[in-house]
Design a protein around this motif. Structure first.
Motif, short mmCIF file in Angstrom:
data_model
loop_
_atom_site.label_atom_id
_atom_site.label_comp_id
_atom_site.label_asym_id
_atom_site.label_seq_id
_atom_site.Cartn_x
_atom_site.Cartn_y
_atom_site.Cartn_z
N SER A 21 4.95 -43.12 -27.76
CA SER A 21 3.84 -43.10 -26.82
C SER A 21 3.25 -44.49 -26.71
CB SER A 21 2.75 -42.12 -27.28
OG SER A 21 3.24 -40.80 -27.37
N GLU A 23 -0.37 -46.01 -25.12
CA GLU A 23 -1.64 -45.82 -24.42
C GLU A 23 -2.05 -47.13 -23.79
OE1 GLU A 23 -4.87 -44.72 -26.93
OE2 GLU A 23 -6.32 -44.64 -25.30
N ARG A 25 -4.99 -49.06 -22.49
CA ARG A 25 -6.46 -49.09 -22.52
C ARG A 25 -6.98 -50.14 -21.55
NH1 ARG A 25 -7.03 -48.87 -29.16
NH2 ARG A 25 -6.09 -46.78 -29.42
N LYS A 76 -3.77 -39.70 -18.34
CA LYS A 76 -4.04 -40.17 -19.70
C LYS A 76 -3.72 -41.65 -19.87
CE LYS A 76 -3.10 -35.69 -21.90
NZ LYS A 76 -2.27 -34.97 -22.91
N ASP A 77 -3.24 -42.29 -18.81
CA ASP A 77 -2.82 -43.71 -18.91
C ASP A 77 -1.88 -43.90 -20.10
OD1 ASP A 77 -6.03 -44.97 -17.81
OD2 ASP A 77 -4.15 -44.74 -16.70
N THR A 78 -0.94 -43.01 -20.23
CA THR A 78 -0.03 -43.04 -21.36
C THR A 78 1.42 -42.99 -20.89
OG1 THR A 78 -1.65 -41.98 -22.80
CG2 THR A 78 0.64 -41.94 -23.53
#
Length: 122
Positions: A21, A23, A25, A76-78
């Motif tokens: 994963s 992320e 940010r 989720k910007d993932t």
């Protein structure tokens, strides 16, 4: 500026699976127009594994086609990398990358994460 944080690496036996994963940010639509996964082993150049752009268009290196799947959850910007049928030669540090325009399997992306280690034993 967007910050990329990878997770999900680890040790697995050959034939096993892992999901990485990443992320993103403080991301904007522009900053993550294209995202990708790269990998690197000591003494070798960083190589492209897979990319995905904002339209969902994906591109894979030949050595992972049919085994790895890149995907993105925009809510989720993932970014994810599902890795199946892992081989010992997949052992490497895996990096997440993002770029506002560049979207090829080459390590010229603008922003990089710190990496997550994947180890596959035979």
């Amino acid at each position: 500026q967007v910050q990329l944080v990878e997770s999900g690496g680890g040790s697995v036996q050959a034939g096993g699976s892992l999901r990485l994963s990443c992320e993103a940010r403080r991301a904007t639509d522009r900053s993550t127009y294209c995202m990708g996964w790269f990998r690197q082993t000591p003494g070798k150049e960083r190589e492209g594994v897979a990319t995905i752009d904002s339209f969902g268009t994906t591109n894979y290196a030949d050595f992972v086609t049919g085994r790895f799947t890149i995907s993105k959850d925009n809510a989720k910007d993932t970014l994810y990398l599902q890795m199946n049928s892992l081989k010992p030669e997949d052992t490497a540090m895996y990096y997440c990358a993002a770029d506002p325009s560049f979207c090829r399997l080459a390590p010229d992306f603008a922003t990089w994460g710190q990496g997550t280690q994947v180890a596959v034993s035979s």
